[in-house]
Write an enzyme that holds these catalytic residues in place. Structure first.
Site, PDB file in Angstrom:
ATOM      1  N   ASP A  94      42.047   3.499 -13.494  1.00 41.51           N
ATOM      2  CA  ASP A  94      43.225   2.891 -14.093  1.00 41.51           C
ATOM      3  C   ASP A  94      44.507   3.493 -13.523  1.00 41.51           C
ATOM      4  OD1 ASP A  94      41.590   1.388 -15.806  1.00 41.51           O
ATOM      5  OD2 ASP A  94      41.464   3.055 -17.231  1.00 41.51           O
ATOM      6  N   TYR A 129      33.306  12.550 -13.689  1.00 40.35           N
ATOM      7  CA  TYR A 129      34.718  12.611 -14.086  1.00 40.35           C
ATOM      8  C   TYR A 129      35.069  14.002 -14.613  1.00 40.35           C
ATOM      9  CZ  TYR A 129      35.314   7.519 -13.821  1.00 40.35           C
ATOM     10  OH  TYR A 129      35.407   6.212 -13.389  1.00 40.35           O
TER      11      TYR A 129
END
Length: 434
Positions: free
Chosen positions: A138, A209
């Site tokens: 994003d 992540y």
């Protein structure tokens, strides 16, 4: 046309002619005879005609630059490759190319522009060159090991491409791209022969992540305890942004590892490895861990949100900030990744660019710290902040509330099924209007 009006028009037009009378000069038309006026008109008309011919001759005599021939991509060999690259996300509106106009560019948009400029691809339509990405990030999110696969121009024939002996004769994809890419997007390696049937998205075995945060005001032990509930396969519909346009019906995702790890100083990270992730999933997971770390919720909150019988619909809450999130790595089957020769001048040059960029941000961080120190005020003991709660969202600012509402007591969002159904109805209504 009257003689005087004709003369006035010629004088006005003469202002754009070389050697013309200055605009500040005035003529006493009333003191001129008719013959004098006509003589001046003829003089100005002749000057205008000669000037026009002069410009026409220059235009005709000047050779016209030859237009470069259009690059015919179909005349060149192509090959299917994979590229590994990294980027700092805060200057971009996410990874993927977007149809709508956005105030910031996207990482893929920049990459495709450079590929076109280098004539490595022949179209802006990513479907034309079999483009696929590993993990969509994003706006604001960075990546250290993003991977895309695509078909590009090649110096070699299909037969030559299959033999590693010819790799030195191939286009130097890493150097070519790094020469034109912005400093905060760097290609680190290329795989010239991906496994058969390789796809950057579907061949990825897991994504790794890291979400960075400052430990101040947080109980790391409770956060570690809560993070453990994420391990395994669960329905994560309460930890993502529901999007009817995707028409997702299966929200099950498998988490391989979820831990709280130390990074440096007071900075820790939520270290997360999973096979695949939903939209905004990591940031939603981190938001709930912050609530547990602040003591606003119990560790069991995570288990309750993962249990659809207890929490069938997502409670309304703010997700964590985008800046601290990093797509740290993507795991693929064994592949032969080729990096630029570290001893080559170009490789050293591009490494220097990254080093300089790092120093640039270090200096900014140091200046910001000095700025903070110079403005830090001692709290007034007479001011009572006990009735205010600042919810940690990872951005240093957070959200200030007078009273914290427990997650179990909050209003809930529409169910995933309702969101999907509403989107289908809107789409059907639009198609009927057309």
């Amino acid at each position: 046309m009257g003689i005087l009006r004709r003369l006035e028009k010629l004088v006005t037009n003469s202002l754009v002619m070389p050697n013309a009378m200055p605009v500040t000069e005035t003529w006493r038309f009333s003191g001129w005879s008719k013959d004098q006026l006509i003589e001046r008109i003829v003089e100005l008309e002749n000057a205008s005609s000669n000037n026009s011919k002069k410009h026409q001759n220059v235009s005709n005599d000047t050779p016209v630059a030859k237009r470069p021939k259009a690059f015919d991509f179909s005349k060149y060999n192509t090959r299917f490759i994979a590229l590994k690259f990294a980027y700092l996300g805060w200057n971009y509106n996410g990874l993927a190319i977007q149809r709508e106009v956005t105030p910031l560019p996207t990482v893929e948009g920049i990459l495709v522009d450079i590929l076109l400029k280098c004539k490595l691809i022949g179209s802006r339509n990513i479907q034309d060159f079999k483009f696929s990405r590993c993990g969509r990030t994003d706006k604001g999110v960075s990546a250290m090991s993003q991977v895309v696969s695509l078909k590009v121009r090649s110096n070699l024939t299909d037969e030559e491409q299959s033999d590693p002996v010819n790799d030195a004769r191939e286009l130097q994809y890493v150097n070519i791209l790094n020469q034109l890419l912005p400093d905060d997007i760097r290609v680190s390696a290329v795989c010239l022969r991906p496994p058969k049937g390789f796809d950057a998205r579907y061949s990825c075995q897991h994504r790794h992540y890291k979400y960075l945060f400052n430990k101040q005001g947080l109980d790391l032990g409770k956060m570690e305890e809560a993070a453990a509930f994420f391990d395994g396969e669960h329905d994560f519909r309460n930890f993502c942004k529901l999007d009817g346009s995707k028409q997702i019906t299966n929200y099950n995702r498998k988490i391989l590892s979820a831990k709280i790890l130390h990074v440096t100083g007071d900075i820790y990270c939520f270290d997360l490895i999973g096979t695949a992730f939903l939209w905004h999933q990591v940031r939603c997971m981190m938001a709930t861990l912050f609530l547990v770390g602040q003591g606003l919720e119990e560790s069991s909150l995570i288990a309750d949100l993962l249990d659809m019988s207890k929490t069938p619909q997502k409670p309304i809450y703010d997700m964590a900030d985008d800046l601290p999130l990093i797509l740290y790595d993507c795991k693929f089957p064994e592949m032969e990744w080729l990096s630029a020769n570290s001893n080559e001048y170009k490789a050293i040059k591009y490494n220097k660019i990254v080093t300089a960029l790092n120093l640039h941000y270090q200096l900014k961080a140091t200046v910001a710290q000095i700025f903070t120190n110079s403005l830090t005020l001692k709290p007034d003991p007479n001011v009572d902040f006990s009735n205010k709660i600042r919810i940690n969202l990872g951005d240093g600012t957070g959200k200030v509330v007078t009273k914290y509402a427990k997650m179990a007591e909050r209003q809930v969002m529409e169910s995933a099924e309702t969101v999907n159904e509403k989107y289908r109805k809107r789409k059907k209504g639009k198609s009927l209007k057309l």
